[in-house]
Motif scaffolding. Structure first.
Motif, PDB file in Angstrom:
ATOM      1  N   VAL B  14      -0.980   2.228   9.596  1.00  0.00           N
ATOM      2  CA  VAL B  14      -0.536   3.448   8.917  1.00  0.00           C
ATOM      3  C   VAL B  14       0.476   4.201   9.783  1.00  0.00           C
ATOM      4  O   VAL B  14       1.522   4.664   9.301  1.00  0.00           O
ATOM      5  CB  VAL B  14      -1.750   4.346   8.585  1.00  0.00           C
ATOM      6  N   SER B  15       0.189   4.294  11.099  1.00  0.00           N
ATOM      7  CA  SER B  15       1.100   5.029  11.976  1.00  0.00           C
ATOM      8  C   SER B  15       2.468   4.369  12.038  1.00  0.00           C
ATOM      9  O   SER B  15       3.505   5.052  11.981  1.00  0.00           O
ATOM     10  CB  SER B  15       0.527   5.107  13.393  1.00  0.00           C
ATOM     11  N   ILE B  16       2.463   3.057  12.185  1.00  0.00           N
ATOM     12  CA  ILE B  16       3.744   2.365  12.240  1.00  0.00           C
ATOM     13  C   ILE B  16       4.543   2.608  10.960  1.00  0.00           C
ATOM     14  O   ILE B  16       5.734   2.933  10.997  1.00  0.00           O
ATOM     15  CB  ILE B  16       3.530   0.846  12.448  1.00  0.00           C
ATOM     16  N   GLY B 137       2.487   3.204   0.628  1.00  0.00           N
ATOM     17  CA  GLY B 137       1.490   2.383   1.309  1.00  0.00           C
ATOM     18  C   GLY B 137       0.718   3.179   2.347  1.00  0.00           C
ATOM     19  O   GLY B 137      -0.518   3.127   2.413  1.00  0.00           O
ATOM     20  N   ALA B 138       1.449   3.957   3.162  1.00  0.00           N
ATOM     21  CA  ALA B 138       0.809   4.620   4.288  1.00  0.00           C
ATOM     22  C   ALA B 138      -0.098   5.764   3.840  1.00  0.00           C
ATOM     23  O   ALA B 138      -1.245   5.871   4.305  1.00  0.00           O
ATOM     24  CB  ALA B 138       1.871   5.138   5.244  1.00  0.00           C
ATOM     25  N   PHE B 139       0.385   6.617   2.931  1.00  0.00           N
ATOM     26  CA  PHE B 139      -0.455   7.744   2.515  1.00  0.00           C
ATOM     27  C   PHE B 139      -1.707   7.256   1.789  1.00  0.00           C
ATOM     28  O   PHE B 139      -2.796   7.805   1.971  1.00  0.00           O
ATOM     29  CB  PHE B 139       0.330   8.737   1.654  1.00  0.00           C
ATOM     30  N   ALA B 140      -1.552   6.224   0.943  1.00  0.00           N
ATOM     31  CA  ALA B 140      -2.716   5.712   0.229  1.00  0.00           C
ATOM     32  C   ALA B 140      -3.785   5.252   1.223  1.00  0.00           C
ATOM     33  O   ALA B 140      -4.965   5.601   1.096  1.00  0.00           O
ATOM     34  CB  ALA B 140      -2.305   4.555  -0.675  1.00  0.00           C
ATOM     35  N   TYR B 286     -13.090  -5.473   3.720  1.00  0.00           N
ATOM     36  CA  TYR B 286     -12.072  -6.502   3.466  1.00  0.00           C
ATOM     37  C   TYR B 286     -10.817  -6.014   2.723  1.00  0.00           C
ATOM     38  O   TYR B 286      -9.696  -6.161   3.229  1.00  0.00           O
ATOM     39  CB  TYR B 286     -12.741  -7.665   2.736  1.00  0.00           C
ATOM     40  N   PRO B 287     -10.970  -5.401   1.507  1.00  0.00           N
ATOM     41  CA  PRO B 287      -9.745  -5.033   0.782  1.00  0.00           C
ATOM     42  C   PRO B 287      -8.889  -4.017   1.529  1.00  0.00           C
ATOM     43  O   PRO B 287      -7.651  -4.071   1.449  1.00  0.00           O
ATOM     44  CB  PRO B 287     -10.269  -4.466  -0.542  1.00  0.00           C
ATOM     45  N   VAL B 288      -9.529  -3.112   2.274  1.00  0.00           N
ATOM     46  CA  VAL B 288      -8.750  -2.074   2.957  1.00  0.00           C
ATOM     47  C   VAL B 288      -7.948  -2.694   4.095  1.00  0.00           C
ATOM     48  O   VAL B 288      -6.768  -2.394   4.287  1.00  0.00           O
ATOM     49  CB  VAL B 288      -9.674  -0.973   3.518  1.00  0.00           C
ATOM     50  N   VAL B 289      -8.619  -3.570   4.866  1.00  0.00           N
ATOM     51  CA  VAL B 289      -7.913  -4.167   6.001  1.00  0.00           C
ATOM     52  C   VAL B 289      -6.831  -5.124   5.501  1.00  0.00           C
ATOM     53  O   VAL B 289      -5.729  -5.184   6.050  1.00  0.00           O
ATOM     54  CB  VAL B 289      -8.911  -4.881   6.932  1.00  0.00           C
ATOM     55  N   PHE B 290      -7.140  -5.840   4.420  1.00  0.00           N
ATOM     56  CA  PHE B 290      -6.142  -6.719   3.806  1.00  0.00           C
ATOM     57  C   PHE B 290      -4.902  -5.894   3.453  1.00  0.00           C
ATOM     58  O   PHE B 290      -3.762  -6.271   3.759  1.00  0.00           O
ATOM     59  CB  PHE B 290      -6.741  -7.362   2.548  1.00  0.00           C
ATOM     60  N   ALA B 291      -5.134  -4.750   2.838  1.00  0.00           N
ATOM     61  CA  ALA B 291      -4.014  -3.893   2.450  1.00  0.00           C
ATOM     62  C   ALA B 291      -3.262  -3.379   3.670  1.00  0.00           C
ATOM     63  O   ALA B 291      -2.023  -3.300   3.669  1.00  0.00           O
ATOM     64  CB  ALA B 291      -4.530  -2.726   1.608  1.00  0.00           C
ATOM     65  N   LEU B 293      -2.964  -4.860   6.554  1.00  0.00           N
ATOM     66  CA  LEU B 293      -2.146  -5.966   7.069  1.00  0.00           C
ATOM     67  C   LEU B 293      -0.925  -6.176   6.179  1.00  0.00           C
ATOM     68  O   LEU B 293       0.170  -6.462   6.658  1.00  0.00           O
ATOM     69  CB  LEU B 293      -2.986  -7.240   7.130  1.00  0.00           C
ATOM     70  N   GLY B 294      -1.129  -6.004   4.859  1.00  0.00           N
ATOM     71  CA  GLY B 294      -0.015  -6.102   3.935  1.00  0.00           C
ATOM     72  C   GLY B 294       1.041  -5.048   4.242  1.00  0.00           C
ATOM     73  O   GLY B 294       2.246  -5.320   4.173  1.00  0.00           O
ATOM     74  N   LEU B 295       0.587  -3.856   4.600  1.00  0.00           N
ATOM     75  CA  LEU B 295       1.530  -2.779   4.930  1.00  0.00           C
ATOM     76  C   LEU B 295       2.361  -3.166   6.155  1.00  0.00           C
ATOM     77  O   LEU B 295       3.589  -2.985   6.177  1.00  0.00           O
ATOM     78  CB  LEU B 295       0.743  -1.489   5.175  1.00  0.00           C
TER      79      LEU B 295
END
Lengths: 726, 726
Positions: B14-16, B137-140, B286-291, B293-295
């Motif tokens: 998120v920070s990046i 992506g980041a705010f979500a 899982y879904p949060v970390v997947f997302a 990594l997608g970010l």
């Protein structure tokens, strides 16, 4: 009581109706046809219509024979026979209607010309319409009577007969006896689909072709004899609005009656809550006799108008009166029948059929159906008449141009779906509460018990419309045209209610068939369910919901394609044949008739085949749970689309009429606003007259053909096979 | 493994992303704005957009506070907090997008003017777009991280936490812990609905108003400064296509991630097939970390374009490359994560979660989702691009007039529903087969795992479009306009695929939420079902199916109503303010901006309220089985309508473009055919840009709000009460 009473009752009712139809037919035919010019035009229309129906039936008979052979091989010869019988009855009724309409139109025009009396003209037109109405009721019941007689459904030992007749087909699967009933319904439905779709394409292609070039480009009036497509347009009214509509409502009528009978059989076969053999017998006979009494009621209702020595000039009221007499008598006769059949007896355990309020339960369900039909019709009237806000808003939006005219009509159509669906949902919940799922089927039957009266009025409309066309083309006095126009307009309200009945009953009948399907697909020991959490059913429902959209898209395309050819032909004639636009040379009417006819015959196959084959083929691949999903998805989506297309089309049509009667300041004939309204109307034409009514038939054909095929594909389908290997 | 790893991973990602967004924001902002005239116009657009968003957020904050209070009282304060958090995150992302878009547009125009280089201009526009993409992506994820942290979802003892936190509300009903997650989703969805609907009404009313009078009546070009509605039109692009679209996709993204987590909790709670506490923890994370990594993958994908020293002139290929890098990296990172989380361990009984193919199961489901999204996008491209038959047929039909243009577009739209639905159905069946119902939710998450890349391209389009508008209004060289037009057109294919993801993920997420709803509505000992043979569910499904039609009708009406006011205002200015049409006097842009803004604020409430209140209110009256029916009916019908409206609108739009690039002989600019095409495009505008996208949000809001309210109305509803008395 003995079944003989009922057999006699039905026979009498059918004979009286047929006799009265014959009498009315010849009473109309012996009238004078009018001037030479009128006779010529009428002959051209009649020949066009006859040629089309002959070609159509020729190509249909081949298809019917193929289907019947397949049915004989895979299901049973009994079923093939009832299938053919259904097709013949439906085809005959439509043919009789076409005959009388093409005789009656010119005579109506002539009566208007000679008598100058609205009341006299109304009588002739309505007499013509009643021939179609009576034929629909009588032929439908005649066929059912024959099927019941041939296959022992009147038998006192019906339950034993049912089980005795349940036989294995050549693959060794048991074929339920009820397929003989489904076969009859399928025959009627297939003819209805071809007639509706073929007629719809024919009439709308001609209509759009005539309007697009004639009205919009050349700025000549409707039915102007200089327009090459004008005869085709008038033929189309007969082919689409008379033959198509008649076959459509006959199919609904048969569907509703037989759905009730089939459901009764399935309730009997289902071991979950078995009903007694005697109750079964009565539940099978009930809808047919109810319908026969309704037919008698309609004969009386029709007579009440025709024998009246002096009609008032309020044609609207006369027609309504006749319809309401038919409807009320139907329900009164029906109440007597209900009491007679279901009055308390030790061997009738009414609770087992979920008759929660005793013997009166099914009658109440029928009443709910009638009430729902009327309410849906009135709602359609609200959304599509220029007396109310929705259509007025469409009319007003014409002042802001074509685009907003189109979007506001769409919006009216979309918003118009909710209210009738709530009505329909209430009728389903209500009739289910009083009489179980059988009640839902009976509600559909109730709606249609006075179908004869509805069809009579619905047919009278296009006859008056055609008479107007003939008057215009024969350059009769403006006075004559005013009479026929008034008569045409008058039929609209009653026709709107008829439309409510058509769509309401289609939804109810399709749902009842779907439940029969679920019974047939479920092993007798299990409780039926249609569980959309199961992925295969969910996936089926999604694809099913897309099907009516695909189907509608194909239909619109078929109309547009034929209309485009027509537009080019009319433009060509205006350009190439000198003197046409000046009225000195007669245009080539024949070529336009051929275009419509060829287009209709060519394009009607694809949609009809989709509706029969899709559920059957996918059943063999993905199995019965998938098809269950398809049926519910398609039914939901088709109801919405039918309401949307019907009401949007109606709103555009009447917005245009409102402008033409001068209702909207700043939008006289020929103005930009009027032009926008005409385009709206043209867009709406294929929606309301081709797509909407065909969707009603689609969902019934799909459920009937699944119901027939499920006895095979529930045993044998690819997915089950693959899963068993996995 | 410890949850700390994941918390750090998400925080870093998120920070990046936020840092990179900030960097891009200021890189764009420091560029030169160009001439005095350009600065003036850009300022007018920026002010218009800012005023609108400020007014909108002011009226929204009140609504949000009311909803939050109700939630606090009836459900829990925890949920109200996550609801507010969702609203704030979504609102912030949309606001950032609007800021950057209104800074970037004029700078893109200026770069095109000074550099005359397509590649340079592309870079600036894409940098602007990426700010929006990265913010979404980041705010979500930031919000989800906070919710997870606050409510213990990262806790090693998650199962115990879940049960410990399950508390009674003031009525004494147990409120499941998962409502904190639903609350966050509801917050995002509500903001999305208002932004989408409000923005959609704003932009389309301005667009239609500008086109209807400007193009059709006064025959002046698009974005001509003499048109009073032109500034409003350009503001609308930002409000609708940037802020509305961003909030929409953020909502989908959050919905898909949280639907997976909620489903995992429901699977754990369901006693039918309970999963272990450790498996639950992993399935939630899982879904949060997947997302996350997608970010990260999207940051890399975006960089790959922006850091490239020299771009090729094939802008199309550059954009696609960047998107595909993001997508592939997402899936590769995801594969690693899947192996790490679900590799075989004794306390993970993967079979209990229906992971039929072992640890790889959820990853395969994600891949099915991505594949389905791409396929749906390509199909949309097929139906709406003028390189293929469907849109060409619409273009050709313009030669036969407006009516046939409309019907052929409708037909394309209707026919276009089947293929994507089959794709979607296959994805559902496939992902369910490998990983159960959790797999279906993960498929949606997979589709959206690289949402940042999609939004970047989707935002880049309207920025380029706006830049074109500014160039036109500032009378820059034609060369500049060619560059911006090319860039605008280039984004279209990628945008079409983005659209496929939006609708596909909406359907999958809504279905997953619906299953969560069924779990919540079913006592733990029973197997969930949605049985449409039960009349109350059937009736619900019928009414549910009508709801998207009603909703769409209201939206079209809202747009038409505002557009009508706009049309009249533009006509008035042309007539009353002398010199406007000659270009001597400046028109009153402000008044047009006010009309759009007021219309949007006034009209956006009704549709938004319907979507939240309908399932909740009917739940309290008819109970949970009815609402279950409503959800499935609405979802089925909304998917069809969204595809229909989106593709019909796209086909009309591109048919017009095809004619404007001279593709069709006999239909040059200004011809009858071109006029018909413009009308088609105008009709399609509200369909594809207001109705279609809002339907996606509708079904998710409905299922989330039912999911939240069901814990109360399953205990207390009128129908159950009445039946218990009967």
């Amino acid at each position: 009581m003995s079944s003989l009473v009922f057999i006699i009752l039905i026979s009498i009712s059918v004979s009286i109706a047929l006799g009265y139809a014959l009498y009315n037919f010849y009473s109309v035919k012996k009238l004078d046809e009018g001037s030479q010019r009128m006779q010529e035009i009428a002959l051209a229309i009649r020949q066009g219509a006859n040629t089309f129906i002959r070609n159509e039936y020729r190509s249909l008979s081949l298809i019917m024979l193929i289907v019947a052979s397949i049915l004989t091989v895979f299901i049973s010869w009994q079923m093939a026979i009832s299938f053919i019988l259904g097709a013949v009855m439906s085809g005959t009724a439509a043919w009789v209607g076409l005959k009388i309409a093409t005789y009656c139109n010119v005579r109506v025009s002539n009566v208007a010309r000679t008598s100058k009396s609205l009341a006299e003209t109304l009588k002739v037109a309505y007499r013509g319409g009643s021939v179609m109405g009576l034929s629909v009721g009588a032929f439908a019941l005649l066929g059912i009577l024959l099927v019941y007689l041939c296959f022992g459904l009147f038998d006192g030992q019906i339950a034993a007969v049912m089980e005795g007749r349940e036989r294995l087909n050549f693959l060794g699967f048991p074929i339920p006896f009820t397929v003989t009933l489904s076969g009859y319904a399928l025959g009627c439905s297939l003819i209805a689909m071809f007639n509706r779709v073929g007629g719809g394409i024919y009439t709308k292609a001609a209509d759009m072709g005539a309007d697009l070039v004639g009205k919009t480009e050349a700025k000549i009036a409707e039915d102007d004899p200089r327009n090459p497509a004008t005869i085709a347009d008038n033929v189309g009214d007969n082919v689409g609005d008379v033959a198509g509509l008649g076959a459509d409502l006959l199919e609904s009528y048969v569907g509703a009656i037989l759905a009730s009978a089939i459901l009764a059989c399935e309730l009997y076969r289902s071991h979950a809550s078995p009903i007694s053999a005697e109750l079964l017998r009565r539940m099978i006979i009930y809808p047919v006799v109810f319908a026969a009494l309704g037919l008698l009621a309609c004969v009386l209702g029709t007579m009440s108008l025709l024998v009246k020595p002096k009609l008032s000039t309020k044609a609207h009221r006369e027609l309504n009166l006749s319809t309401w007499i038919s409807a009320s008598l139907s329900l009164i006769f029906g109440l007597g029948l209900t009491a007679w059949l279901f009055k308390s007896r030790p061997d009738l355990d009414l609770k087992s059929a979920q008759f929660r309020l005793g013997f009166i339960s099914p009658w109440l369900a029928a009443c709910f159906g009638v009430m729902a039909g009327i309410a849906i019709g009135l709602l359609a009237e609200y959304y599509t008449s220029y007396s109310y806000k929705p259509t007025l808003s469409v009319a007003e939006s014409t002042l802001e141009g074509t685009a907003l005219t189109i979007t506001s009509g769409m919006s009216v159509g979309m918003r118009s779906t909710m209210a009738p669906v709530i009505v329909l949902a209430s009728a389903i919940y209500g009739s289910y509460s009083v009489a179980g799922i059988y009640g839902v089927a009976i509600a559909a039957m109730g709606m249609l018990s006075f179908v004869t009266a509805t069809v009579s009025v619905d047919t009278y409309g296009p006859i008056a419309d055609n008479a107007g066309g003939i008057s215009e083309m024969s350059s009769l006095d403006a006075e004559v045209r005013i009479i026929t126009d008034t008569l045409d307009a008058v039929g609209n309200t009653t026709a709107a209610i008829g439309k409510g009945f058509a769509i309401g009953s289609a939804a109810l009948a399709a749902l009842s068939m779907m439940v029969s399907y679920l019974y047939a697909a479920t092993p007798a020991a299990e409780v039926i369910s249609l569980n959309l959490v199961q992925p295969i059913s969910l996936v089926g429902a999604m694809i099913g919901a897309a099907l009516p959209f695909l189907f509608s898209g194909f239909l619109i395309d078929a109309v547009s394609k034929t209309a485009r050819t027509m537009v080019n032909e009319v433009r060509r004639q205006f350009k190439e044949i000198s003197g046409v636009l000046e009225g000195q040379t007669q245009p080539d009417y024949k070529r336009c008739i051929e275009i419509s006819s060829d287009g209709a015959l060519r394009e009607m196959r694809k949609p009809a085949l989709i509706s029969v084959l899709f559920p059957v083929c996918t059943g063999f691949i993905f199995g019965p749970k998938f098809v269950g999903g398809v049926l519910i998805g398609a039914t939901l989506s088709a109801i919405m689309l039918a309401l949307y297309t019907g009401n949007a089309g109606g709103a555009w049509d009447n917005a245009k009429k409102y402008i033409e009667i001068g209702g909207l300041a700043g939008s006289e004939r020929g103005s930009e606003a009027h032009n926008a309204a005409i385009i709206g109307d043209t867009v709406g034409d294929p929606l309301k007259d081709t797509v909407g009514p065909s969707l009603d038939i689609l969902i019934k054909i799909m459920s009937v053909s699944s119901l027939i095929a499920v006895s095979i594909f529930s045993h044998y389908n690819l997915l089950d096979y693959l899963l068993s290997k996995w």
